[in-house]
Design a protein around this motif. Structure first.
Motif, PDB file in Angstrom:
ATOM      1  N   GLU A 182       0.836  -1.214   0.000  1.00 40.62           N
ATOM      2  CA  GLU A 182       0.000   0.000   0.000  1.00 40.62           C
ATOM      3  C   GLU A 182       0.866   1.258   0.000  1.00 40.62           C
ATOM      4  O   GLU A 182       0.595   2.210  -0.739  1.00 40.62           O
ATOM      5  N   LEU A 183       1.917   1.275   0.818  1.00 40.78           N
ATOM      6  CA  LEU A 183       2.809   2.428   0.890  1.00 40.78           C
ATOM      7  C   LEU A 183       3.520   2.664  -0.447  1.00 40.78           C
ATOM      8  O   LEU A 183       3.565   3.791  -0.943  1.00 40.78           O
ATOM      9  N   LEU A 184       4.042   1.609  -1.047  1.00 44.84           N
ATOM     10  CA  LEU A 184       4.739   1.756  -2.324  1.00 44.84           C
ATOM     11  C   LEU A 184       3.781   2.127  -3.453  1.00 44.84           C
ATOM     12  O   LEU A 184       4.166   2.832  -4.386  1.00 44.84           O
ATOM     13  N   ARG A 185       2.556   1.670  -3.357  1.00 45.34           N
ATOM     14  CA  ARG A 185       1.556   2.024  -4.368  1.00 45.34           C
ATOM     15  C   ARG A 185       1.270   3.530  -4.322  1.00 45.34           C
ATOM     16  O   ARG A 185       1.088   4.178  -5.344  1.00 45.34           O
ATOM     17  N   LYS A 186       1.273   4.108  -3.119  1.00 43.40           N
ATOM     18  CA  LYS A 186       1.011   5.535  -2.957  1.00 43.40           C
ATOM     19  C   LYS A 186       2.238   6.391  -3.276  1.00 43.40           C
ATOM     20  O   LYS A 186       2.102   7.564  -3.599  1.00 43.40           O
ATOM     21  N   SER A 187       3.416   5.802  -3.182  1.00 40.14           N
ATOM     22  CA  SER A 187       4.661   6.539  -3.410  1.00 40.14           C
ATOM     23  C   SER A 187       4.892   6.767  -4.900  1.00 40.14           C
ATOM     24  O   SER A 187       4.621   5.892  -5.722  1.00 40.14           O
ATOM     25  N   GLU A 188       5.397   7.940  -5.231  1.00 41.75           N
ATOM     26  CA  GLU A 188       5.664   8.263  -6.632  1.00 41.75           C
ATOM     27  C   GLU A 188       7.028   7.771  -7.087  1.00 41.75           C
ATOM     28  O   GLU A 188       7.306   7.723  -8.276  1.00 41.75           O
ATOM     29  N   LYS A 189       7.891   7.421  -6.134  1.00 42.90           N
ATOM     30  CA  LYS A 189       9.225   6.955  -6.491  1.00 42.90           C
ATOM     31  C   LYS A 189       9.642   5.823  -5.571  1.00 42.90           C
ATOM     32  O   LYS A 189       9.024   5.611  -4.519  1.00 42.90           O
ATOM     33  N   PRO A 190      10.682   5.076  -5.933  1.00 41.91           N
ATOM     34  CA  PRO A 190      11.147   3.974  -5.078  1.00 41.91           C
ATOM     35  C   PRO A 190      11.520   4.467  -3.681  1.00 41.91           C
ATOM     36  O   PRO A 190      11.889   5.621  -3.488  1.00 41.91           O
ATOM     37  N   MET A 191      11.411   3.555  -2.711  1.00 38.29           N
ATOM     38  CA  MET A 191      11.708   3.900  -1.318  1.00 38.29           C
ATOM     39  C   MET A 191      12.747   2.933  -0.759  1.00 38.29           C
ATOM     40  O   MET A 191      12.753   1.754  -1.109  1.00 38.29           O
ATOM     41  N   SER A 192      13.579   3.449   0.141  1.00 38.69           N
ATOM     42  CA  SER A 192      14.569   2.592   0.799  1.00 38.69           C
ATOM     43  C   SER A 192      13.884   1.750   1.875  1.00 38.69           C
ATOM     44  O   SER A 192      12.793   2.086   2.349  1.00 38.69           O
ATOM     45  N   THR A 193      14.556   0.674   2.255  1.00 35.24           N
ATOM     46  CA  THR A 193      14.048  -0.183   3.320  1.00 35.24           C
ATOM     47  C   THR A 193      13.851   0.638   4.590  1.00 35.24           C
ATOM     48  O   THR A 193      12.837   0.507   5.285  1.00 35.24           O
ATOM     49  N   TYR A 194      14.807   1.500   4.888  1.00 34.40           N
ATOM     50  CA  TYR A 194      14.739   2.354   6.082  1.00 34.40           C
ATOM     51  C   TYR A 194      13.508   3.262   6.039  1.00 34.40           C
ATOM     52  O   TYR A 194      12.775   3.378   7.020  1.00 34.40           O
ATOM     53  N   LYS A 195      13.280   3.907   4.905  1.00 35.25           N
ATOM     54  CA  LYS A 195      12.145   4.828   4.764  1.00 35.25           C
ATOM     55  C   LYS A 195      10.814   4.072   4.915  1.00 35.25           C
ATOM     56  O   LYS A 195       9.882   4.551   5.567  1.00 35.25           O
ATOM     57  N   ILE A 196      10.722   2.893   4.308  1.00 31.72           N
ATOM     58  CA  ILE A 196       9.504   2.072   4.441  1.00 31.72           C
ATOM     59  C   ILE A 196       9.278   1.742   5.916  1.00 31.72           C
ATOM     60  O   ILE A 196       8.163   1.881   6.434  1.00 31.72           O
TER      61      ILE A 196
END
Length: 82
Positions: free
Chosen positions: A13-27
């Protein structure tokens, strides 16, 4: 196929809402779960084809893993048991 649990759902769900890739830490920070737990779940989601991984190395040699949904990431209901 691996069973998708609530943590996996939160990551998708978080990555679907994100416009760009995310780091493990940020997730981990966003979903308020330990980094190590998010790391395990991201690799699990990668193994079922839901996530793609890209490793970025900084100028000082620090490596950061970035995650994004694959173009073929199915909706969560395909993973849920009926």
């Amino acid at each position: 196929m691996a069973d998708i649990d609530r943590i996996d759902e939160l990551i998708i769900e978080l990555l679907r809402k994100s416009e760009k890739p995310m780091s493990t830490y940020k997730i981990a920070k966003e979903v308020k779960i330990a980094w190590s737990t998010v790391n395990i779940h991201c690799y699990k989601l990668k193994s079922v084809g839901a996530l793609e991984e890209k490793t970025i190395t900084s100028a000082i040699g620090q490596k950061k893993v970035m995650w994004k949904l694959t173009a073929k990431t199915p909706t969560l209901d395909k993973f849920m048991k009926k």
